[in-house]
Design an enzyme around this catalytic site. Structure first.
Site, PDB file in Angstrom:
ATOM      1  N   ARG A   1      83.383  32.589  46.871  1.00 38.18           N
ATOM      2  CA  ARG A   1      83.128  31.273  47.461  1.00 38.18           C
ATOM      3  C   ARG A   1      84.016  31.011  48.678  1.00 38.18           C
ATOM      4  O   ARG A   1      83.798  30.061  49.404  1.00 38.18           O
ATOM      5  CB  ARG A   1      83.302  30.173  46.404  1.00 38.18           C
ATOM      6  CG  ARG A   1      82.106  30.139  45.450  1.00 38.18           C
ATOM      7  CD  ARG A   1      82.277  29.121  44.368  1.00 38.18           C
ATOM      8  NE  ARG A   1      83.382  29.465  43.506  1.00 38.18           N
ATOM      9  CZ  ARG A   1      83.863  28.668  42.550  1.00 38.18           C
ATOM     10  NH1 ARG A   1      83.314  27.503  42.347  1.00 38.18           N
ATOM     11  NH2 ARG A   1      84.857  29.067  41.792  1.00 38.18           N
ATOM     12  N   GLN A   2      85.012  31.881  48.883  1.00 38.69           N
ATOM     13  CA  GLN A   2      85.820  31.772  50.114  1.00 38.69           C
ATOM     14  C   GLN A   2      85.237  32.747  51.139  1.00 38.69           C
ATOM     15  O   GLN A   2      85.877  33.701  51.557  1.00 38.69           O
ATOM     16  CB  GLN A   2      87.272  32.097  49.807  1.00 38.69           C
ATOM     17  CG  GLN A   2      87.922  31.057  48.904  1.00 38.69           C
ATOM     18  CD  GLN A   2      89.351  31.410  48.572  1.00 38.69           C
ATOM     19  OE1 GLN A   2      90.120  31.826  49.424  1.00 38.69           O
ATOM     20  NE2 GLN A   2      89.712  31.268  47.300  1.00 38.69           N
TER      21      GLN A   2
ATOM     22  N   ASP B   1      71.878  22.085  43.372  1.00 39.48           N
ATOM     23  CA  ASP B   1      72.155  21.972  44.813  1.00 39.48           C
ATOM     24  C   ASP B   1      71.273  22.976  45.559  1.00 39.48           C
ATOM     25  O   ASP B   1      70.604  23.813  44.934  1.00 39.48           O
ATOM     26  CB  ASP B   1      73.636  22.180  45.131  1.00 39.48           C
ATOM     27  CG  ASP B   1      74.171  23.530  44.679  1.00 39.48           C
ATOM     28  OD1 ASP B   1      73.394  24.508  44.640  1.00 39.48           O
ATOM     29  OD2 ASP B   1      75.368  23.625  44.368  1.00 39.48           O
TER      30      ASP B   1
ATOM     31  N   LYS C   1      73.616  17.746  46.548  1.00 36.73           N
ATOM     32  CA  LYS C   1      75.030  17.708  46.137  1.00 36.73           C
ATOM     33  C   LYS C   1      75.947  17.676  47.350  1.00 36.73           C
ATOM     34  O   LYS C   1      75.726  18.388  48.318  1.00 36.73           O
ATOM     35  CB  LYS C   1      75.328  18.950  45.282  1.00 36.73           C
ATOM     36  CG  LYS C   1      76.799  19.118  44.908  1.00 36.73           C
ATOM     37  CD  LYS C   1      77.013  20.265  43.933  1.00 36.73           C
ATOM     38  CE  LYS C   1      77.608  21.472  44.600  1.00 36.73           C
ATOM     39  NZ  LYS C   1      77.867  22.580  43.673  1.00 36.73           N
TER      40      LYS C   1
ATOM     41  N   ARG D   1      79.991  18.355  48.005  1.00 34.17           N
ATOM     42  CA  ARG D   1      81.264  18.748  47.372  1.00 34.17           C
ATOM     43  C   ARG D   1      82.393  17.963  48.017  1.00 34.17           C
ATOM     44  O   ARG D   1      82.572  17.994  49.232  1.00 34.17           O
ATOM     45  CB  ARG D   1      81.488  20.263  47.515  1.00 34.17           C
ATOM     46  CG  ARG D   1      82.787  20.700  46.887  1.00 34.17           C
ATOM     47  CD  ARG D   1      82.864  22.178  46.586  1.00 34.17           C
ATOM     48  NE  ARG D   1      82.039  22.624  45.458  1.00 34.17           N
ATOM     49  CZ  ARG D   1      82.320  22.404  44.181  1.00 34.17           C
ATOM     50  NH1 ARG D   1      83.390  21.713  43.843  1.00 34.17           N
ATOM     51  NH2 ARG D   1      81.517  22.863  43.244  1.00 34.17           N
TER      52      ARG D   1
HETATM   53  C1  R5P Z   1      78.427  26.209  44.567  1.00 31.78           C
HETATM   54  O1  R5P Z   1      78.148  26.430  45.694  1.00 31.78           O
HETATM   55  C2  R5P Z   1      77.967  27.040  43.408  1.00 31.78           C
HETATM   56  O2  R5P Z   1      76.667  27.452  43.521  1.00 31.78           O
HETATM   57  C3  R5P Z   1      78.144  26.273  42.126  1.00 31.78           C
HETATM   58  O3  R5P Z   1      77.322  25.125  42.170  1.00 31.78           O
HETATM   59  C4  R5P Z   1      79.560  25.833  41.984  1.00 31.78           C
HETATM   60  O4  R5P Z   1      80.425  26.882  42.231  1.00 31.78           O
HETATM   61  C5  R5P Z   1      79.800  25.274  40.611  1.00 31.78           C
HETATM   62  O5  R5P Z   1      81.113  24.854  40.566  1.00 31.78           O
HETATM   63  P1  R5P Z   1      81.580  23.743  39.554  1.00 31.78           P
HETATM   64  O6  R5P Z   1      81.181  24.187  38.179  1.00 31.78           O
HETATM   65  O7  R5P Z   1      83.087  23.722  39.736  1.00 31.78           O
HETATM   66  O8  R5P Z   1      80.946  22.460  39.968  1.00 31.78           O
END
Ligand code: R5P
Length: 282
Positions: free
Chosen positions: A89-90, A159, A182, A184
């Site tokens: 994710r980074q 999302d 969504k 963040r």
């Molecule tokens: C985000 O871009 C991913 O697809 C997931 O939605 C995310 O990593 C989920 O993270 P968390 O459970 O902390 O909301």
């Protein structure tokens, strides 16, 4: 051909090995007094084709993968399977001064071919110096949903990032789906825009690539409950489950949490072993 399971993927490696009629090589793991990790493969990899299965979920796991690759430097070919690629994710520089950590990991994996599974963003594959390919667990997930024999299942992508996997699964199941919006706020918090859906008494599957803090699923769950759903299952490829997320997820009223074994958790009811083994079945 030899198959080696890193410390994070032992059960998955055993399943893949069975499908390929192989026995995994045994690796001894220990620690030096200063806590540096040590490993030794008790098998001969000289001129062999070697499959290494190990994720990079923690820094320790990542180091084990690098050590395993290096220990096989006498092999004919090395195939590396990273069921869950930590740091994925980074994948961008969000702020000046930050590293692109997914690139750091990718560039350090030197082998003949790397396979990832439902990687967070396919653009990460370009960071590998080695040949790379992403495997998709959508078919296995849809087979699992089918096996539950649920009438008229409805899929939700919490999302936009999850839309692709949800669309693919919905095609296999020939079922309806929708997507939430969504935002963040930070690593621990998200906002999901509420939505009116006509889901009276329907069973819903919230599908995402990974669950970490659980926030994305929990906030989506609130919207679904206000839509009078019958029950909601959370489904993901990668069960990261940070901190106390499991308790919070079940407290949210989810009927069940179902995941693959890219990370080996009690919820890993769907094995990705067929997806991996079929690469090597000629
Ligand atoms: C985000 O871009 C991913 O697809 C997931 O939605 C995310 O990593 C989920 O993270 P968390 O459970 O902390 O909301």
């Amino acid at each position: 051909m030899k198959i080696i399971g890193g410390p994070s993927s032992q059960m998955l490696t055993s399943k893949v090995a069975r499908l390929l009629n192989l026995y995994p090589s045994i690796v001894e793991y220990s620690q030096f007094p200063d806590k540096e990790q040590y490993l030794c493969i008790n098998d001969n990899t000289l001129n062999e084709e070697v499959i290494i299965i190990q994720n990079t979920s923690t820094d320790k796991d990542y180091m084990s993968l690098l050590q395993l690759i290096d220990a096989c430097d006498n092999a004919k070919k090395i195939f590396v399977i990273i069921p869950y690629m930590g740091y994925s994710r980074q994948d961008k520089r969000f702020k000046i001064g930050e590293p692109i950590s997914a690139r750091v990991i990718a560039k350090s994996i030197n082998c003949d071919q790397v396979y990832t599974v439902n990687i967070h963003d396919k653009q990460i594959l370009d960071y590998f110096n080695s040949k790379s390919k992403n495997l998709d667990a959508s078919k296995l997930i849809s087979d699992y949903i089918k096996s539950l024999n649920i009438k008229d299942p409805f899929l939700i992508a919490p999302d936009n990032g999850a839309l692709n996997i949800v669309e693919t699964i919905s095609k296999y199941l020939n079922c309806e789906y929708d997507v939430f919006y969504k935002i963040r706020l930070n690593s621990n918090n998200v906002n999901i825009k509420s939505k009116n859906l006509n889901l009276n008494d329907r069973s819903v599957f919230l599908v995402d690539d990974m669950i970490s803090t659980g926030e994305t699923i929990i906030k989506s769950m609130k919207i679904l409950l206000s839509n009078n759903v019958k029950n909601v299952y959370a489904l993901c490829v990668h069960p990261v489950f940070s901190n106390n997320s499991i308790l919070k997820l079940y407290n949210s009223g989810l009927c069940d949490i179902i995941t693959t074994d890219s990370l080996e958790k009690i919820q890993s009811k769907i094995s990705i072993s067929p997806l991996i083994s079929e690469i090597f079945i000629k």
